[in-house]
Scaffold this motif. Structure first.
Motif, PDB file in Angstrom:
ATOM      1  N   GLU A 215      29.125 -38.164   2.610  1.00  0.00           N
ATOM      2  CA  GLU A 215      28.541 -37.177   3.519  1.00  0.00           C
ATOM      3  C   GLU A 215      27.973 -35.945   2.829  1.00  0.00           C
ATOM      4  OE1 GLU A 215      29.330 -35.453   7.978  1.00  0.00           O
ATOM      5  OE2 GLU A 215      31.038 -36.196   6.830  1.00  0.00           O
ATOM      6  N   PRO A 216      28.625 -35.370   1.802  1.00  0.00           N
ATOM      7  CA  PRO A 216      27.998 -34.221   1.135  1.00  0.00           C
ATOM      8  C   PRO A 216      26.616 -34.553   0.572  1.00  0.00           C
ATOM      9  CG  PRO A 216      30.299 -34.411   0.484  1.00  0.00           C
ATOM     10  CD  PRO A 216      29.961 -35.662   1.242  1.00  0.00           C
ATOM     11  N   MET A 217      26.440 -35.796   0.139  1.00  0.00           N
ATOM     12  CA  MET A 217      25.154 -36.221  -0.409  1.00  0.00           C
ATOM     13  C   MET A 217      24.122 -36.412   0.707  1.00  0.00           C
ATOM     14  SD  MET A 217      26.050 -36.339  -3.623  1.00  0.00           S
ATOM     15  CE  MET A 217      25.005 -37.404  -4.627  1.00  0.00           C
ATOM     16  N   PHE A 218      24.549 -37.003   1.806  1.00  0.00           N
ATOM     17  CA  PHE A 218      23.647 -37.168   2.948  1.00  0.00           C
ATOM     18  C   PHE A 218      23.159 -35.810   3.449  1.00  0.00           C
ATOM     19  CE2 PHE A 218      26.096 -41.260   4.144  1.00  0.00           C
ATOM     20  CZ  PHE A 218      25.204 -42.051   3.438  1.00  0.00           C
ATOM     21  N   GLN A 219      24.058 -34.852   3.479  1.00  0.00           N
ATOM     22  CA  GLN A 219      23.717 -33.525   3.980  1.00  0.00           C
ATOM     23  C   GLN A 219      22.742 -32.801   3.051  1.00  0.00           C
ATOM     24  OE1 GLN A 219      27.087 -30.901   4.392  1.00  0.00           O
ATOM     25  NE2 GLN A 219      25.911 -29.314   5.448  1.00  0.00           N
ATOM     26  N   PHE A 220      22.939 -32.977   1.731  1.00  0.00           N
ATOM     27  CA  PHE A 220      22.181 -32.192   0.765  1.00  0.00           C
ATOM     28  C   PHE A 220      20.798 -32.764   0.469  1.00  0.00           C
ATOM     29  CE2 PHE A 220      21.056 -31.104  -3.653  1.00  0.00           C
ATOM     30  CZ  PHE A 220      21.028 -29.717  -3.540  1.00  0.00           C
ATOM     31  N   PHE A 221      20.704 -34.086   0.322  1.00  0.00           N
ATOM     32  CA  PHE A 221      19.443 -34.678  -0.115  1.00  0.00           C
ATOM     33  C   PHE A 221      18.553 -35.034   1.083  1.00  0.00           C
ATOM     34  CE2 PHE A 221      22.174 -35.404  -3.777  1.00  0.00           C
ATOM     35  CZ  PHE A 221      21.335 -34.993  -4.814  1.00  0.00           C
ATOM     36  N   PRO A 222      17.354 -34.458   1.146  1.00  0.00           N
ATOM     37  CA  PRO A 222      16.449 -34.778   2.257  1.00  0.00           C
ATOM     38  C   PRO A 222      16.084 -36.257   2.309  1.00  0.00           C
ATOM     39  CG  PRO A 222      15.715 -32.814   1.091  1.00  0.00           C
ATOM     40  CD  PRO A 222      16.792 -33.423   0.258  1.00  0.00           C
ATOM     41  N   ILE A 223      15.938 -36.880   1.128  1.00  0.00           N
ATOM     42  CA  ILE A 223      15.624 -38.313   1.089  1.00  0.00           C
ATOM     43  C   ILE A 223      16.947 -39.050   0.891  1.00  0.00           C
ATOM     44  CG2 ILE A 223      14.104 -40.082   0.141  1.00  0.00           C
ATOM     45  CD1 ILE A 223      12.567 -37.816  -1.289  1.00  0.00           C
ATOM     46  N   SER A 224      17.606 -39.337   1.983  1.00  0.00           N
ATOM     47  CA  SER A 224      18.900 -40.020   1.937  1.00  0.00           C
ATOM     48  C   SER A 224      18.821 -41.275   2.793  1.00  0.00           C
ATOM     49  CB  SER A 224      20.021 -39.111   2.434  1.00  0.00           C
ATOM     50  OG  SER A 224      19.788 -38.695   3.768  1.00  0.00           O
ATOM     51  N   VAL A 225      19.514 -42.312   2.331  1.00  0.00           N
ATOM     52  CA  VAL A 225      19.438 -43.624   2.969  1.00  0.00           C
ATOM     53  C   VAL A 225      20.850 -44.164   3.164  1.00  0.00           C
ATOM     54  CG1 VAL A 225      18.562 -45.994   2.779  1.00  0.00           C
ATOM     55  CG2 VAL A 225      17.232 -44.079   1.833  1.00  0.00           C
ATOM     56  N   GLY A 226      21.086 -44.755   4.302  1.00  0.00           N
ATOM     57  CA  GLY A 226      22.314 -45.494   4.538  1.00  0.00           C
ATOM     58  C   GLY A 226      21.997 -46.976   4.594  1.00  0.00           C
ATOM     59  N   VAL A 227      22.826 -47.807   3.954  1.00  0.00           N
ATOM     60  CA  VAL A 227      22.680 -49.250   4.158  1.00  0.00           C
ATOM     61  C   VAL A 227      23.168 -49.559   5.566  1.00  0.00           C
ATOM     62  CG1 VAL A 227      22.780 -49.872   1.725  1.00  0.00           C
ATOM     63  CG2 VAL A 227      24.909 -49.639   3.016  1.00  0.00           C
ATOM     64  N   ALA A 228      22.827 -50.734   6.086  1.00  0.00           N
ATOM     65  CA  ALA A 228      23.028 -51.015   7.516  1.00  0.00           C
ATOM     66  C   ALA A 228      24.480 -50.888   7.946  1.00  0.00           C
ATOM     67  CB  ALA A 228      22.492 -52.405   7.843  1.00  0.00           C
ATOM     68  N   ASN A 229      25.434 -51.195   7.066  1.00  0.00           N
ATOM     69  CA  ASN A 229      26.835 -51.148   7.463  1.00  0.00           C
ATOM     70  C   ASN A 229      27.351 -49.749   7.738  1.00  0.00           C
ATOM     71  OD1 ASN A 229      26.219 -52.118   4.615  1.00  0.00           O
ATOM     72  ND2 ASN A 229      28.107 -51.012   4.194  1.00  0.00           N
ATOM     73  N   ILE A 230      26.548 -48.725   7.466  1.00  0.00           N
ATOM     74  CA  ILE A 230      26.981 -47.370   7.809  1.00  0.00           C
ATOM     75  C   ILE A 230      27.094 -47.195   9.318  1.00  0.00           C
ATOM     76  CG2 ILE A 230      24.706 -46.259   8.001  1.00  0.00           C
ATOM     77  CD1 ILE A 230      25.952 -43.891   6.435  1.00  0.00           C
ATOM     78  N   GLN A 231      26.432 -48.052  10.070  1.00  0.00           N
ATOM     79  CA  GLN A 231      26.458 -47.938  11.527  1.00  0.00           C
ATOM     80  C   GLN A 231      27.890 -47.980  12.063  1.00  0.00           C
ATOM     81  OE1 GLN A 231      23.727 -47.366  13.229  1.00  0.00           O
ATOM     82  NE2 GLN A 231      21.983 -48.318  12.198  1.00  0.00           N
ATOM     83  N   ALA A 232      28.763 -48.728  11.396  1.00  0.00           N
ATOM     84  CA  ALA A 232      30.145 -48.867  11.869  1.00  0.00           C
ATOM     85  C   ALA A 232      30.992 -47.626  11.605  1.00  0.00           C
ATOM     86  CB  ALA A 232      30.798 -50.078  11.203  1.00  0.00           C
ATOM     87  N   LEU A 233      30.480 -46.696  10.782  1.00  0.00           N
ATOM     88  CA  LEU A 233      31.266 -45.517  10.415  1.00  0.00           C
ATOM     89  C   LEU A 233      30.637 -44.209  10.886  1.00  0.00           C
ATOM     90  CD1 LEU A 233      32.172 -46.637   6.782  1.00  0.00           C
ATOM     91  CD2 LEU A 233      33.766 -46.411   8.693  1.00  0.00           C
ATOM     92  N   LEU A 234      29.644 -44.296  11.727  1.00  0.00           N
ATOM     93  CA  LEU A 234      28.968 -43.087  12.174  1.00  0.00           C
ATOM     94  C   LEU A 234      29.903 -42.136  12.916  1.00  0.00           C
ATOM     95  CD1 LEU A 234      25.490 -44.445  13.374  1.00  0.00           C
ATOM     96  CD2 LEU A 234      26.056 -43.285  11.220  1.00  0.00           C
ATOM     97  N   HIS A 235      30.958 -42.671  13.523  1.00  0.00           N
ATOM     98  CA  HIS A 235      31.895 -41.810  14.256  1.00  0.00           C
ATOM     99  C   HIS A 235      32.669 -40.892  13.320  1.00  0.00           C
ATOM    100  CE1 HIS A 235      34.343 -45.196  12.918  1.00  0.00           C
ATOM    101  NE2 HIS A 235      35.431 -44.492  13.168  1.00  0.00           N
ATOM    102  N   ARG A 236      32.668 -41.177  12.023  1.00  0.00           N
ATOM    103  CA  ARG A 236      33.345 -40.323  11.046  1.00  0.00           C
ATOM    104  C   ARG A 236      32.378 -39.393  10.321  1.00  0.00           C
ATOM    105  NH1 ARG A 236      38.560 -41.053   9.701  1.00  0.00           N
ATOM    106  NH2 ARG A 236      39.668 -42.840  10.578  1.00  0.00           N
ATOM    107  N   LEU A 237      31.116 -39.410  10.701  1.00  0.00           N
ATOM    108  CA  LEU A 237      30.091 -38.625  10.008  1.00  0.00           C
ATOM    109  C   LEU A 237      29.543 -37.514  10.901  1.00  0.00           C
ATOM    110  CD1 LEU A 237      27.969 -41.415   8.282  1.00  0.00           C
ATOM    111  CD2 LEU A 237      29.383 -39.724   7.122  1.00  0.00           C
ATOM    112  N   THR A 238      29.534 -36.300  10.378  1.00  0.00           N
ATOM    113  CA  THR A 238      28.816 -35.205  11.039  1.00  0.00           C
ATOM    114  C   THR A 238      27.368 -35.190  10.568  1.00  0.00           C
ATOM    115  OG1 THR A 238      30.834 -33.882  11.181  1.00  0.00           O
ATOM    116  CG2 THR A 238      28.743 -32.710  11.404  1.00  0.00           C
TER     117      THR A 238
END
Length: 271
Positions: A215-238
């Motif tokens: 998450e710190p990386m997703f927040q900081f980098f404008p060009i950030s990518v999640g692989v498809a399995n991140i969908q199952a963990l979105l409830h833990r991500l702000t």
């Protein structure tokens, strides 16, 4: 999150550095697919520097820095980086805390370990723990039957009650003492090894990951990518990634690499 296919070609073609998680981002179901490793080689051959940013242990990171086509590795969620100088045949390293501090922290982590194993049935110390220098990894699904979300939250609460940080990956809860994370050590790596101010080269960088410890990386980098399995963990991500691949794990990494390489090729043909 937008589909990765919508990443503008001009943005993709400008990426010079790919920062990537390993577990369930480069790997698929615990293994590194040939196509994902080949994507690493293709990015390297194209002049794009790849730097794994992982929760995996120091022992693994030493191997990865030496053997993989990567520029450096940040390990144990930011506890250190390793950068192998191939010309000099010398490993360069930097740790967030000195050896004495790490030893003191280990005593506290051992107490947390004992409490977790006592109070959260079905947990285990991660099988790679012997190769770690700074953190404690509790396995909730890699080599043990998958635990429910409530058990994962309980593990996190035990770490935090002891004053430790705790981050959930796709396979472990990692806990440590110290005010570092993946982003802090990545910033240090850029300054010390790449001679770059990370804030000034954001348009050159892409981060790809899959779980809450990214998450710190997703927040900081404008060009950030999640692989498809991140969908199952979105409830833990702000803070979610800007883009999401259509494929899971290593397939998503390959999809990202293809997007960058095709954009570069098209730009070269236009020139």
């Amino acid at each position: 999150m937008q589909d990765l296919a919508s990443l503008p070609a001009s943005v993709a073609a400008a990426v010079q550095i790919v920062l990537t998680d390993i577990d369930d981002t480069l790997t698929t179901e615990g293994r590194l697919p040939a196509e994902a490793y080949h994507a690493l080689e293709r990015l390297d051959a194209a002049g794009i520097q790849v730097i794994p940013i992982t929760g995996r242990p120091a022992g693994w990171c030493d191997h990865i820095a030496r053997m993989w086509p990567v520029r450096a590795v940040v390990g144990e969620n930011g506890a250190f980086y390793y950068a192998y100088d191939r010309a000099a045949r010398r490993m360069k390293s930097h740790y967030w805390a000195d050896a004495q501090t790490r030893a003191a922290n280990r005593e506290q982590l051992n107490a947390i370990r004992d409490r977790v194993l006592r109070e959260v049935p079905g947990t285990a110390v991660a099988s790679d723990q012997d190769y770690r220098v700074a953190d404690l990894a509790i396995d909730f699904c890699e080599d043990v039957p998958a635990l429910p979300d409530e058990a994962i939250s309980r593990i996190v609460s035990i770490f935090e009650a002891a004053g430790a940080q705790a981050k959930v990956s796709s396979i472990h809860v990692n806990g440590w003492f110290g005010d570092y994370n993946k982003l802090n050590m990545t910033r240090t790596l850029f300054e010390r090894e790449l001679d770059l101010n990370i804030d000034q080269v954001l348009s050159d960088c892409l981060f790809i990951g899959d779980s809450p410890n990214d998450e710190p990386m997703f927040q900081f980098f404008p060009i950030s990518v999640g692989v498809a399995n991140i969908q199952a963990l979105l409830h833990r991500l702000t803070h979610q990634p800007a883009y999401v691949a259509s494929r899971h794990g290593g397939g998503g990494f390959v999809e990202m690499a293809e997007r960058l390489l095709q954009a570069r090729e098209a730009q070269g043909q236009q020139a």
